[in-house]
Design an enzyme around this catalytic site. Structure first.
Site, PDB file in Angstrom:
ATOM      1  N   GLU A   1       0.808  -1.230   0.000  1.00 16.38           N
ATOM      2  CA  GLU A   1       0.000   0.000   0.000  1.00 16.38           C
ATOM      3  C   GLU A   1       0.838   1.275   0.000  1.00 16.38           C
ATOM      4  OE1 GLU A   1      -3.051  -0.113   3.068  1.00 16.38           O
ATOM      5  OE2 GLU A   1      -4.130  -1.686   2.011  1.00 16.38           O
TER       6      GLU A   1
ATOM      7  N   GLU B   1      -5.715  -8.324  -0.035  1.00 17.27           N
ATOM      8  CA  GLU B   1      -6.418  -7.921   1.191  1.00 17.27           C
ATOM      9  C   GLU B   1      -7.866  -7.683   0.824  1.00 17.27           C
ATOM     10  OE1 GLU B   1      -4.863  -4.913   3.828  1.00 17.27           O
ATOM     11  OE2 GLU B   1      -2.791  -5.450   3.324  1.00 17.27           O
TER      12      GLU B   1
HETATM   13  O1  AHR Z   1      -5.353  -5.611   7.190  1.00 16.50           O
HETATM   14  C1  AHR Z   1      -5.191  -4.447   7.962  1.00 16.50           C
HETATM   15  C2  AHR Z   1      -4.434  -3.354   7.254  1.00 16.50           C
HETATM   16  O2  AHR Z   1      -5.211  -2.884   6.187  1.00 16.50           O
HETATM   17  C3  AHR Z   1      -3.129  -3.736   6.601  1.00 16.50           C
HETATM   18  O3  AHR Z   1      -2.062  -3.684   7.467  1.00 16.50           O
HETATM   19  C4  AHR Z   1      -2.980  -2.694   5.536  1.00 16.50           C
HETATM   20  O4  AHR Z   1      -2.213  -3.155   4.443  1.00 16.50           O
HETATM   21  C5  AHR Z   1      -4.397  -2.327   5.175  1.00 16.50           C
HETATM   22  O5  AHR Z   1      -4.596  -0.967   5.118  1.00 16.50           O
END
Ligand code: AHR
Length: 503
Positions: A173, A292
């Site tokens: 990210e 994610e």
């Molecule tokens: O999954 C929680 C967080 O969400 C992670 O650390 C990050 O990559 C995302 O913003």
């Protein structure tokens, strides 16, 4: 009751089911690791300190690949802190989650946990505070077979054989201003490209993931992907996508249609990546690593700021209800539908932190509602994903306009003949009478198993005291008659129906 129909054909396939679709994520965050997967002294802990109750649940969940060690955490992480004799390992600040990292668990311990869990590891590199050299070093430590300095260090730490990790994420990210080492698309694209080239000199067969946007609502969404891929297209295999959903302002109708957003997100990233490919005049097609995704009640956590530097604080331990489980099941339907381009995906996360598995320190581990659609989809999605044509009434949502009440996907295993239909009814109050003509499969079929997750109370949850308040039940009214599968899908429900060759 309303009628809905799905049409499908064994010859109309999207792609084989990628087992990596059923990935998860363990981050050094909150209680994901400490008192999550690892708790020496717990009654179920094995000789390495891993909770066997959690290992059993991870296996039951059907997780295939696990992303590690972060997340935002990785952008300030020094992997060397977590290897070698434990007494010498430093305690560090974790700026991402404002907590303390003891480094009691590092990559060797995690690889040992992954072996016990029977999962592949997707390793995320720190491209926030570090760069090409660190990426090469950790790769050498993890994967190098010969007698180099870092391979010898791994051996001295107990791992004779290289771990053979295939998938590496080139950071996390880095489009997000919250990320330690946040970069512009150009800065990141240059660094990711250089890192990828260096890693490929060490091992051309690695599968490398460039960071896409941390959400489709990011102001740079689209241009980020485009600029990054201009600089990395030749050297990477995947572009990542991240998405979290929750019922904003209690808008349950839109929330239940979250998969519409995921579909749009995937289509947009595919279009952007392919347009870069076209500009570069290459036939190479990139895949998406949706590494994610989940339901995450971000509203509920925004205001809370950690004040103390704690080890393994309770962070974003969302408790999931029935509606959340239906949405998670629907997001898996969306991921499967896109199996031609989404070939890896990680639900974030595995234990305690927005997770299907919850634990109490020194206490039990249990399945949250969202555990069930994941476990059933991982177990039942086999063979090829089929294209499905859905005919269903629509309903009006604030966020997405008119949306079909039914969403569905199907998988068909040509070896065994098994056909599994995964379906969601998004109607808040009415059931759907679903019919699926299956005569085209060329042989009679019968129902082998059929499961539905639903409840009259949309907000019912599983807790430490009532861990099985919500579990899947046999689907009502499932028959195959005259070559037509029929089932009743209750309001706000997720179902999986597996048919086999009859006789
Ligand atoms: O999954 C929680 C967080 O969400 C992670 O650390 C990050 O990559 C995302 O913003």
């Amino acid at each position: 009751m309303t009628d809905a129909q799905i049409r499908l054909d064994p010859g109309f396939t999207v792609a084989p089911v990628s087992r990596r679709t059923f990935g998860s994520f363990v981050e050094h965050m909150g209680r994901g690791v400490y008192t999550g997967i690892y708790e020496p002294g717990h009654p179920t802990a094995d000789a390495d300190g891993f909770r066997q109750d959690v290992l059993d649940l991870a296996r039951e969940l059907g997780v295939t690949v696990v992303r590690y060690p972060g997340g935002n955490f990785v952008s300030g992480y020094r992997w060397e802190d977590g290897v070698g004799p434990r007494p010498g390992r430093p305690v560090r600040r974790d700026l991402a989650w404002h907590s303390l990292e003891t480094n009691e668990v590092g990559v060797d311990e995690f690889m040992s946990w992954a072996r016990k869990a029977g999962v592949e590891v997707m390793y995320a590199l720190n491209l926030g505070t570090r760069g090409v050299q660190e990426a090469l070093d950790v790769h050498e430590y993890l994967n190098h077979p010969d007698r180099t300095h870092l391979a010898e260090q791994r051996r001295a730490n107990g791992a004779d054989e290289p771990y053979g990790i295939r998938m590496f994420c080139l950071g996390n990210e880095l489009d997000g201003p919250w990320q330690t080492g946040h970069k512009t698309a150009h800065e990141y694209g240059r660094l990711a490209g250089e890192t990828a080239r260096a890693l490929r000199s060490a091992d051309p067969d690695l599968e490398l993931v460039a960071c896409g946007s941390s959400g489709s609502s990011m102001p740079t969404f689209g241009t980020w992907e485009s600029e990054v891929l201009e600089l990395t297209y030749d050297t990477v295999d995947y572009i990542s996508a991240h998405a979290y959903y929750w019922p904003t302002n209690g808008d349950i109708g839109s929330f239940l249609a979250s998969a519409v957003d995921m579909d749009h997100f995937v289509n947009s990233v595919v279009a952007t990546a392919d347009s870069v490919g076209a500009r570069l005049k290459t036939a190479k097609r990139l895949m998406i690593s949706f590494d994610e995704w989940n339901v995450w009640y971000q509203d509920a956590h925004e205001a809370k700021q950690a004040t103390e530097w704690e080890v393994a604080p309770r962070v974003i331990e969302d408790t999931y209800n029935v509606a959340d489980a239906v949405v998670v099941g629907n997001l898996l339907i969306s991921l499967l539908r896109h199996s031609d381009r989404v070939t890896a995906a990680c639900q974030a996360q595995l234990v305690n932190v927005i997770a299907p598995i919850r634990t109490e320190p020194d206490g039990p581990a249990w399945r949250q509602t969202i555990f069930h659609p994941f476990a059933l989809t991982s177990r039942l999605a086999k063979g090829d994903v089929l294209r499905v044509e859905i005919s269903a009434p629509t309903y009006l949502t604030d966020r997405f306009g008119e949306v079909p009440l039914l969403d569905a996907v199907a998988t068909h295993d040509p070896q065994t003949g098994d056909l599994t239909v995964f379906a969601v009814n998004r109607h808040l109050t009415e059931g759907l009478d679903l019919t699926v003509p299956v005569a085209g499969f060329g042989h009679p079929m019968s129902v082998a198993e059929a499961w539905t997750l639903t409840d009259e109370d949309l907000y019912a949850v599983n807790t430490v005291d009532h861990p099985d308040r919500i579990v899947p039940h046999p689907t009502a009214g499932v028959t195959v008659d005259g070559g037509v599968l029929s089932a009743t899908l209750p309001p706000v429900s997720w179902s999986a129906i597996r048919l086999v060759r009859a006789g």
